[in-house]
Structures are given as structure tokens and as C-alpha cells.
Design an enzyme around this catalytic site. Structure first.
Site, PDB file in Angstrom:
ATOM      1  N   ASP A  29      11.409  57.964  26.982  1.00  7.42           N
ATOM      2  CA  ASP A  29      11.041  58.933  25.947  1.00  7.42           C
ATOM      3  C   ASP A  29       9.537  59.078  25.985  1.00  7.42           C
ATOM      4  O   ASP A  29       8.841  58.228  26.535  1.00  7.42           O
ATOM      5  CB  ASP A  29      11.376  58.370  24.557  1.00  7.42           C
ATOM      6  CG  ASP A  29      12.851  58.367  24.298  1.00  7.42           C
ATOM      7  OD1 ASP A  29      13.570  58.993  25.071  1.00  7.42           O
ATOM      8  OD2 ASP A  29      13.259  57.730  23.308  1.00  7.42           O
ATOM      9  N   ASP A  35      16.431  55.848  21.107  1.00  8.33           N
ATOM     10  CA  ASP A  35      16.301  55.279  19.772  1.00  8.33           C
ATOM     11  C   ASP A  35      17.374  55.742  18.796  1.00  8.33           C
ATOM     12  O   ASP A  35      17.729  55.044  17.882  1.00  8.33           O
ATOM     13  CB  ASP A  35      14.900  55.551  19.197  1.00  8.33           C
ATOM     14  CG  ASP A  35      14.470  56.994  19.390  1.00  8.33           C
ATOM     15  OD1 ASP A  35      15.349  57.851  19.587  1.00  8.33           O
ATOM     16  OD2 ASP A  35      13.261  57.256  19.339  1.00  8.33           O
ATOM     17  N   ASP A  48      21.828  58.434  21.311  1.00  6.15           N
ATOM     18  CA  ASP A  48      21.368  57.914  22.598  1.00  6.15           C
ATOM     19  C   ASP A  48      22.276  56.799  23.108  1.00  6.15           C
ATOM     20  O   ASP A  48      22.199  56.418  24.279  1.00  6.15           O
ATOM     21  CB  ASP A  48      19.942  57.346  22.479  1.00  6.15           C
ATOM     22  CG  ASP A  48      18.913  58.451  22.370  1.00  6.15           C
ATOM     23  OD1 ASP A  48      19.171  59.539  22.903  1.00  6.15           O
ATOM     24  OD2 ASP A  48      17.862  58.228  21.750  1.00  6.15           O
TER      25      ASP A  48
END
Ligand code: ATP
Length: 910
Positions: free
Chosen positions: A335, A639, A643
Site C-alpha cells: 500500500d 489493512d 483485504d
């Protein structure tokens, strides 16, 4: 302050109304006070389940003997005793016991390491205390606490739900029902089964959607989960594919040793005509010297030490196989926000219909001017700007406060940046919230990319505010606010301004409002879909982390590709990527484009492209699959609750410890305590180091055992006088596996570790090179020990002295070879190489008095038939040891030069 504690004997919370529950729990709508919570914790205990019962130390010790290798030794000891060889039998028993003891201590160490990690994974809960929402350790929850639940949370205690907003929970952990259950706040019949108690949320279940507030009715062992007595977040026991492979190998080796020994016995008695009892003792020695008894225990310790080192660097391993897999990672998908960037957001620019406003200052301190073309402005004179700032401050769940001169935030940093902008523009969050009271909220979710709130102003007019990704907000708007009122929306202008702003690496938010009342009396996604007035674009800077830039560079050097998968705008992603060194001179692909690709196209793109923008969790899952199909070993960060599938699918799922949901953490193999990309790179390094050390240990253990075996087999085959008695072999073995080998578990990582290519995923541990090295060293050891022994006999030296020299030569060779083993290929003929591992030096230092005792102490001389040696004898012993040392270094140099190693094990050399 309460006077008497609430009575909690009632188990029918689901059948009571919310008011009755609140009343019985003596709860407060503002949450309990800290003092009351403290008092209740004394009363009801902590919200924890007792850990599962452990095996007692005695049982754990005895279980160490439950191993094929040790069975063989024990049987040999018994038969030896029956034959009347008391000393040998005693030594065998002692060797078995020492082995079990070492295993016992090492297992204890590994367990302690895992315990510490379990503690680091303790869950947290959002709770209202003294009127403030705070995050506490879930163990500190007490009955009567008001808990706030959000998507992705693990329910921290049994709750009676008070306010429910589209809450769905997964109760599989409790009821086995895998479909999420829709929750509300109504009471149900007293005899309703657990799965039908819709007004309750049970400890250990997972919030898959929505939000709620609930009162804690039961904690710890009184909760439903406590009653069925199950621990949830658990780190699995010590077992990994590699360990299984090694255990399997050890077993096969044992069988092979037994077969060879039987053959030797038969050949020795029938062909060479030795007495059966003598041959039996020889075979026992053979078995004892060949069996790698220390192997499984040291493997475990090496892994546990690796886990501990990673935890110290903020990487918490949840599943042990991840330690090995980390060493083989070829792609890291990360990310952006907070992992690669600092997540300290500052608004730098506000774009209105006719003005671009620059915002001064950096960080969360609300100091800085608003200016246009360098001229300071008064925000109130710009209606669109003023309204945009108001929307930014009110459509916002963050909080900004000053603590001892430092400005701190609670909540989402993107939202906090808008609060700081508000303060710079003269808007106070508190005052604005009073004047524009909030009626309802649609929280931000990364799939939708916007957040909406419903307010009433002082005139009781109803307003909807929305903020989110510009493309989304533009779709919802029909007009824009200009200096002289509302005008039709100029989509092209906003798109251009968005691309311009994003190209500078700024994160984008758009702000809009609408004067309307939600049709249903509360906010629904439909209300947010149309009829808004576009107010402004906001550009927020979120600088890359310095350490992430370095870590990306390290990864590239280590042959690992880094891919950034972000929800942000493509241009922002490209600009930040360039600052980080990710995806330079390659195209950026968006989630929408991924959605249009078939599997083959995606496989190609996944390999070629490094920056993926406007991507959501489903895209992440497809990317992981595509990369894996191309043979990559993938680490993926995440997170949110959505996901979880991508984290589970990845070879290494990495969850964020700070901003990650419990759902993501539980799906992950590793949790980053500091959410930092650099931590992943550090963990990869540790993973490689662990694997390296395991290999080094095997490369130490096998040839040393092999050397002893060869000495004996050669003696039998060539009808020589036996250079070692069985008891002596056992002594050498004890010293080697007990003292020397263990030191390699503490070997620090080699400096070039991150300059090598990743280990090929399917690589067999014991390949051709391994076999060669094992044979070479074993032969060198045999040559030294047996050669010295035979030479001494020829010179007429006493047999006892010659044997003592052979024993010492073997141990000396092993000591020297331990130093060689510090590196598989690199030379150790330098200061760092010779002295870099203090544990190895200590282990060698510990062996010297043992060998002196063996040689000179009368007790040992009786036990092992050893004899005094002269200084000259010792010099010969050391020379035999040096033969192995220099032989091994010569071979390494040869390997390095001919690049033979580069061909077979390319990753070793870099
Ligand atoms: P990552 O890079 O870790 O995937 P991200 O923050 O870039 O995270 P998201 O959090 O999914 O990705 O955000 C995507 C977009 O949604 C942002 O570019 C922004 O425009 C918008 N956004 C982010 N946070 C909020 C928020 N709290 N309220 C409204 N919109 C938001």
C-alpha cells in the site's frame, strides 16, 4: 461513582430492552468513568481467557525421548548393558539424557519467544470513557462499558447492541454459521438460540460490515466464547515446511544408518571374523556417531530466534512458515499511504472555480497563511472556499488537540489535515459542530471513496456534505459554487486541475454540498449519489518515508520487485512512486483498467507494471493470483476487512499493526507493528538469514557426523585397529552436537545477504553441492584423525595415547570447521570472519577445558581409556584440525573462482 456493583447473574441480555440492559449494568450514555472502570475490573476481572493448559515440565522432558533417533540410542544402551559393557552403556544413556535436556531447554526458549509474540498481538477496542472515544487494550473492558464497533473489528466482549448501522457479523467462530448475520438492537425471545439473538454481538465474532455501539454484558470467561473455552488469535506451534522436510530427512537418515550398521555387523562378523559382541559395540558407536540427534532441536531454535529478532524490528510473525517464505520473496506489493509514505498529511492547495489558494505551514500545527499568488487572503471573502473548508471540518471524524505544545490527532490523517486547514482559515471544529449539528453519517470506505454527513444549521435547514475522490464527487455534482452563486459544472476544468495537482504528488480530495433532507430520515448511499454542488479540490501532501526510499533500493538490489498498489489518483501514485524509485519510466495502471483485463493480459501487466492506482481489494486479489501464476513469491500488504482474501492468498500476507483491522491481522502471516515498508525489507533480510543459518548448521552437522562414521567404517573395512572406542565416539558426538553446533544458531546475517538474488522457491535444501561439501569435509576429517592415529601406531606410540590423539584431532577439526561454517562461500580468513560470532568463540572456549579434562583427569581416563598427551602431541592434533580448516577454505576459494557455485546456487553469490 456507583455504590454497589451491578448484578450480572442475568444471562438473558438478548431478551431485555436496551434501556433495561443499560439500567441493570448501571451504564452511562457517556461511557463509564475511568475510576468506575478501574473499580469494575477489580470486581469482574480482566477481559481475558485463560491460556490453554500447558504440558508440565516433566512430561515435556520425557517427550523429548519420543523420537526415533533417541529410541535407537536407548535400545543400543540397553543391549550394551546386557552385554556387560557398563561404561559404554552409561555413556549412551548419558548422551541420550543430555540430548533430551538440550531439546527441553531449547523448546522452552522457542516457546518463550512465541509467548512474547502472542502478547504483542493482543486485540484493542474502541470504547467511550468519560465522554471520549478512546482505544484501550481489550483486556481492560468491563461490563457496562460502551464499545464502538466498526467494519473489520473483532468483537472484544459480549455486547448488547444499542445503536446499529447496517451491522453484519460473521459468527462462524461461535456458531459455525459461515454467512454473516444481520444485526439490530431489538430484544428477542428468551429461548432464542445463539444465532438468532440479533440484538447481541458476541466476543470473538467479526464485524464484516457496518457500525454499532453496544454495552458490554459479559467479559472473559463469562462470555459465550469463554464458555466454550477457545482461544482465537493464536500463533501456531513450531512447525514449518522446512522443519517437516528436515525431520523427514533425519528419519530417512536414521533408517539408512541402521541399514549400513546392520550390513557392517554382518560383514564384520561373518566375513572378517570378529567376535559378535565386539562388532556389536562397534556398530553402536557407528549408529551413535552418525545419527544427527541435535538437528531438529537446533532447527527449532534457529527459527524461534529469527522470529524474536523480527519482532524486535517490529515485524510480528503470526505463522512460522512465513519466516522461511520471507527469504524466498520475489515481489512485495505494498500500500502507499502510511506504509511507503509518512501518513502525516498537510493541505497545500485548495482549488476553487476561479482561484488556486496556497496553504502555508507543514504538519498538524495550525499555523500558516492562505494566499493567492503570494497575496495573503481572508477566507471569508471567498464563499466557495469558506463553504469547502466548512464541509471539510464537519464531514470529518478526526480530532485535533494540543498536548504540551505538540499538536496531535485522533483518527484519519487525511481528515485531520482538513481540520488543520479549517483552523488556519479560522474555523473552529467545536463551534462549527454546534452550529451545524450532525444528524447522520455514511463513513468512508475505500470501495466507495467518499464520506457523507447530514447536518442541520442554526435555521433548521438540512444539509448534506460529502468529501471524497474527485472522480466520484464529480459524478455526484450538477453545479459548482462560484463567487456569484451556483453555475453549471465545468467537468473539464476540474479534471485538468485534478491532474495538475496530482502530478505534483499531492493526494486529492473533492468537497461538495447539497441543501436537502434524506428521504428515509437517515443517510443512505442513494442520497449521496446526485444533485450536489462542487465546492473545491484539495491537494494534500504526504511525503514518502525516508527509510522506505532506502528500503525500496535495498529490495531492488536483492532482486525483489516492489509494486505499489494504492487507492490514490494515478498521477499522485506516479509522482510518489518516482520519489520512492518505484515504477520509474513504466506506465501506471488503474483498477478500472485491471477490471477490463483477462487473465493472460493481467499476468503480463502484473509483471511489467509497478504502480497500480485507484485499485481496490478485489484488484489486489487478482494481482496476487496473476503474479503467483507467473511463478513469483508474493508478499502483499493490507489493512481493511476486504483485504483479507488477498492477504490469505499471498505467500506472505502482511497486515498493518496500527491502522489495520483485526480481520486483516488475522488473515495475515505477519503484522507490521509500525506500518512501515522498511520493516518488510528488514523482515526479508531476517528471513534470508534464518534460512542461511539453517543451511549452515546442516552443512556443519552432516560432515562432522560423517567424518566420525568414515573413520570407523574405514577401520572395519581395512581391518585396522579401531582408532576410537564406542565410548570415545559418543564423547566426540556429545561435544559436537551439544556445545559446538548450537553456536551457529546465533550467527549474524552475512553482509551480502541483500545483494543476492531471491532463493528459487522450489529449491531443495540438500542439492548436489551440499553432498559434495559434506563428502569433502568428512573425508578431510577422516584423513586427519585416522592418518594421525595410524602414523602414531606405526611409530610405536601406545594405543591409548594414539586414540586420545584421534579423539582430540576429530574435536579440533570440528572446532576449526565451525569457524569455516560461518559462511558457505565467503572466506573467513579475516578478523571479522574469525571473530565475528562471539557465541562460536565461546563454544570453542567451552570445548577446550572439556577436552583437557577428557585427556588428563583420572576419572575420564578410567571412563574413556584416555591418556596424557605431550605438547608435541597437541601440536600434531592441531595440525590435523588445521588440515580441515585450510582444506575447507581452499575449496571455498575454488568455488568462488570457478563460479561453480554461481551456476548451481546462483542466489548464494549475488
Ligand atoms: P493506500 O495507498 O494505502 O491504498 P489510500 O489512502 O491511497 O491508501 P484509500 O484510503 O482507499 O487509498 O483512498 C482513496 C481515495 O479516497 C483517496 O485518494 C481520497 O481521494 C479518498 N479518501 C481517502 N480518505 C478519505 C476520507 N476519510 N474521506 C473521504 N475521502 C477519502
Amino acid at each position: 461513582m456507583q455504590t454497589s456493583p451491578p448484578d450480572l447473574t442475568e444471562h438473558y441480555w438478548h431478551a431485555l430492552s436496551c434501556e433495561a440492559v443499560a439500567d441493570r449494568l448501571q451504564a452511562d450514555p457517556h461511557g463509564l468513568s475511568a475510576a468506575e472502570a478501574q473499580r469494575r475490573i477489580g470486581q469482574y476481572g480482566r477481559n481475558q481467557l485463560a491460556p490453554p493448559p500447558r504440558r508440565g515440565p516433566l512430561l515435556r522432558f520425557l517427550l523429548q525421548f519420543h523420537d526415533v533417533l533417541l529410541y535407537v540410542m536407548l535400545i543400543a544402551a540397553v543391549i550394551t548393558a546386557l552385554l556387560g559393557h557398563w561404561i559404554d552403556s552409561g555413556v549412551l544413556f548419558a548422551a541420550a539424557a543430555i540430548n533430551a535436556l538440550i531439546g527441553f531447554i531449547q523448546e522452552g526458549k522457542a516457546e518463550t519467544a512465541l509467548d512474547a509474540i502472542r502478547a504483542m498481538l493482543s486485540p484493542h477496542a474502541q470504547v467511550l470513557r468519560d465522554g471520549f472515544a478512546i482505544e484501550i487494550d481489550a483486556a481492560e473492558l468491563v461490563p457496562g462499558d460502551l464499545v464502538l464497533l466498526a467494519t473489520g473489528d473483532r468483537v472484544p466482549a459480549d455486547l448488547r447492541l444499542i445503536d446499529v448501522k447496517e451491522l453484519r457479523t460473521d459468527e462462524a467462530a461461535l456458531t459455525g454459521e459461515s454467512l454473516p448475520v444481520e444485526k439490530n438492537n431489538t430484544a428477542v425471545a428468551i429461548d432464542a438460540p445463539l444465532g438468532d439473538r440479533f440484538g447481541m454481538a458476541y466476543s470473538g465474532t467479526l464485524v464484516v460490515h457496518g457500525q454499532a455501539r453496544g454495552l458490554v454484558v459479559a467479559t472473559g470467561r463469562h462470555s459465550e466464547l469463554g464458555r466454550i473455552n477457545q482461544m482465537l488469535t493464536d500463533v501456531r506451534t513450531l512447525n514449518t515446511p522446512l522443519l517437516r522436510q528436515i525431520n523427514h530427512f533425519a528419519r530417512i537418515l536414521t533408517m539408512a544408518i541402521i541399514a549400513v550398521s546392520a550390513l557392517t555387523f554382518i560383514l564384520g562378523t561373518y566375513w572378517r571374523g570378529h567376535a559378535a559382541s565386539d562388532m556389536f559395540m562397534m556398530v553402536v558407536a557407528l549408529v551413535a556417531s552418525a545419527i544427527p540427534e541435535g538437528l531438529p532441536a537446533i532447527m527449532t531454535v534457529t527459527l524461534a530466534l529469527g522470529v524474536q529478532r523480527m519482532a524486535r524490528r517490529h515485524a510480528i510473525i503470526r505463522r512460522l512458515p512465513a519466516v522461511e517464505a520471507l527469504g524466498a520473496v520475489t515481489v512485495i506489493c505494498s500500500d502507499k499511504t502510511g506504509t511507503l509514505t509518512r501518513n502525516e498529511m498537510t493541505v497545500q492547495r485548495v482549488v476553487c472555480a476561479h482561484h488556486v489558494i496556497d496553504v502555508g505551514g507543514i504538519g498538524y500545527a495550525p499555523q500558516g497563511d492562505l494566499s493567492i499568488d503570494g497575496r495573503h487572503i481572508v477566507p471569508a471573502h471567498y464563499p466557495a472556499l469558506a463553504m469547502a473548508v466548512r464541509v471539510g471540518v464537519l464531514c470529518n471524524d478526526a480530532r485535533l488537540y494540543e498536548d504540551e505544545g505538540a499538536w496531535q490527532i485522533v483518527g484519519d490523517p487525511t481528515e485531520a489535515a482538513l481540520l488543520v486547514l479549517g483552523a488556519k482559515a479560522g474555523f473552529d471544529q467545536h463551534a462549527a459542530a454546534l452550529a451545524w449539528s450532525r444528524q447522520d453519517t455514511l463513513p468512508f470506505a475505500s470501495q466507495h471513496r467518499y464520506m457523507a454527513t447530514w447536518h442541520r444549521d442554526a435555521d433548521e435547514s438540512s444539509w448534506l456534505f460529502v468529501k471524497g475522490a474527485p472522480e466520484r464527487i464529480l459524478e455526484m455534482c450538477a453545479s459548482q459554487l462560484e463567487h456569484d452563486g451556483e453555475k453549471p459544472l465545468d467537468v473539464d476544468y476540474w479534471r485538468r486541475m485534478a491532474t495538475d495537482t496530482a502530478a505534483q504528488g499531492l493526494r486529492l480530495l473533492a468537497l461538495a454540498c447539497r441543501r436537502a433532507e434524506p428521504a428515509a430520515g437517515h443517510l443512505l448511499p442513494e442520497d449521496a449519489s446526485h444533485g450536489y454542488t462542487f465546492l473545491a479540490l484539495v491537494g494534500i501532501i504526504d511525503p514518502p518515508r525516508e527509510e522506505a526510499i532506502a528500503a525500496v533500493r535495498d529490495c531492488h538490489r536483492a532482486g525483489i520487485r516492489v509494486k505499489m498498489i494504492t487507492g490514490d489518483h494515478a498521477e499522485t501514485a506516479r509522482a510518489i512512486g518516482a520519489q520512492l524509485g518505484i515504477g520509474m519510466e513504466r506506465p501506471v495502471v488503474t483498477g478500472a483498467e485491471i477490471a477490463l483485463m483477462d487473465e493472460a493480459a493481467l499476468r503480463r501487466t502484473a509483471m511489467e507494471v509497478d504502480v497500480f492506482a485507484r485499485a481496490n481489494p478485489e484488484h489486489k486479489l487478482r494481482l496476487v493470483q496473476a503474479l503467483q501464476e507467473s511463478g513469483q513469491v508474493v508478499a502483499m500488504t493490507g489493512d481493511g476487512v476486504n483485504d483479507a482474501p488477498a492477504l490469505k492468498r499471498a505467500d506472505i500476507g502482511v497486515a498493518m499493526g496500527l491502522k489495520g483491522t483485526e480481520a486483516a491481522k488475522e488473515a495475515a502471516d505477519m503484522v507490521l507493528a509500525d506500518d512501515n515498508f522498511a520493516t518488510i525489507a528488514a523482515a526479508v533480510r531476517e528471513g534470508r538469514a534464518v534460512y542461511d543459518n539453517l543451511k549452515k548448521f546442516i552443512l556443519f552437522m552432516l560432515p562432522t557426523n560423517g567424518g566420525e562414521v568414515l573413520v570407523i567404517i574405514a577401520a572395519i573395512l581395512f581391518e585396522l585397529t579401531l582408532p576410537l572406542t564406542p565410548a570415545q565416539v559418543l564423547w566426540v558426538n556429545m561435544v559436537t552436537s551439544g556445545v559446538l553446533g548450537l553456536a551457529l544458531a546465533f550467527e549474524p546475517a552475512e553482509p551480502d545477504l541483500m545483494r543476492r538474488r531471491p532463493r528459487p522457491p522450489g529449491e531443495a535444501l540438500l542439492n548436489g553441492f551440499f553432498l559434495w561439501r559434506v563428502l569433502l569435509i568428512a573425508i578431510l576429517m577422516m584423513t586427519g584423525a585416522l592418518g594421525l592415529f595410524l602414523w602414531e601406531l606405526q611409530r610405536g606410540t601406545d594405543l591409548a595415547v594414539a586414540r586420545t590423539m584421534a579423539v582430540n584431532a576429530l574435536v579440533a577439526a570440528e572446532m576449526f570447521y565451525l569457524v569455516n561454517s560461518r559462511s558457505t562461500f565467503a572466506s573467513v580468513l579475516n578478523w571479522q570472519g574469525l571473530t565475528g560470532n562471539r557465541t562460536i568463540l565461546l563454544a570453542i572456549a567451552a570445548c577446550i577445558p572439556l577436552q583437557l579434562a577428557y585427556t588428563y583427569l583420572p576419572l575420564f581416563q578410567t571412563l574413556f581409556s584416555s591418556a596424557d598427551l605431550s605438547l608435541l602431541d597437541w601440536l600434531k592434533v592441531i595440525a590435523a584440525g588445521l588440515l580441515v580448516f585450510f582444506g575447507a577454505e581452499l575449496e571455498k576459494a575454488f568455488m568462488r573462482r570457478t563460479r561453480f557455485a554461481a551456476g548451481t546456487t546462483a542466489h548464494e553469490q549475488g
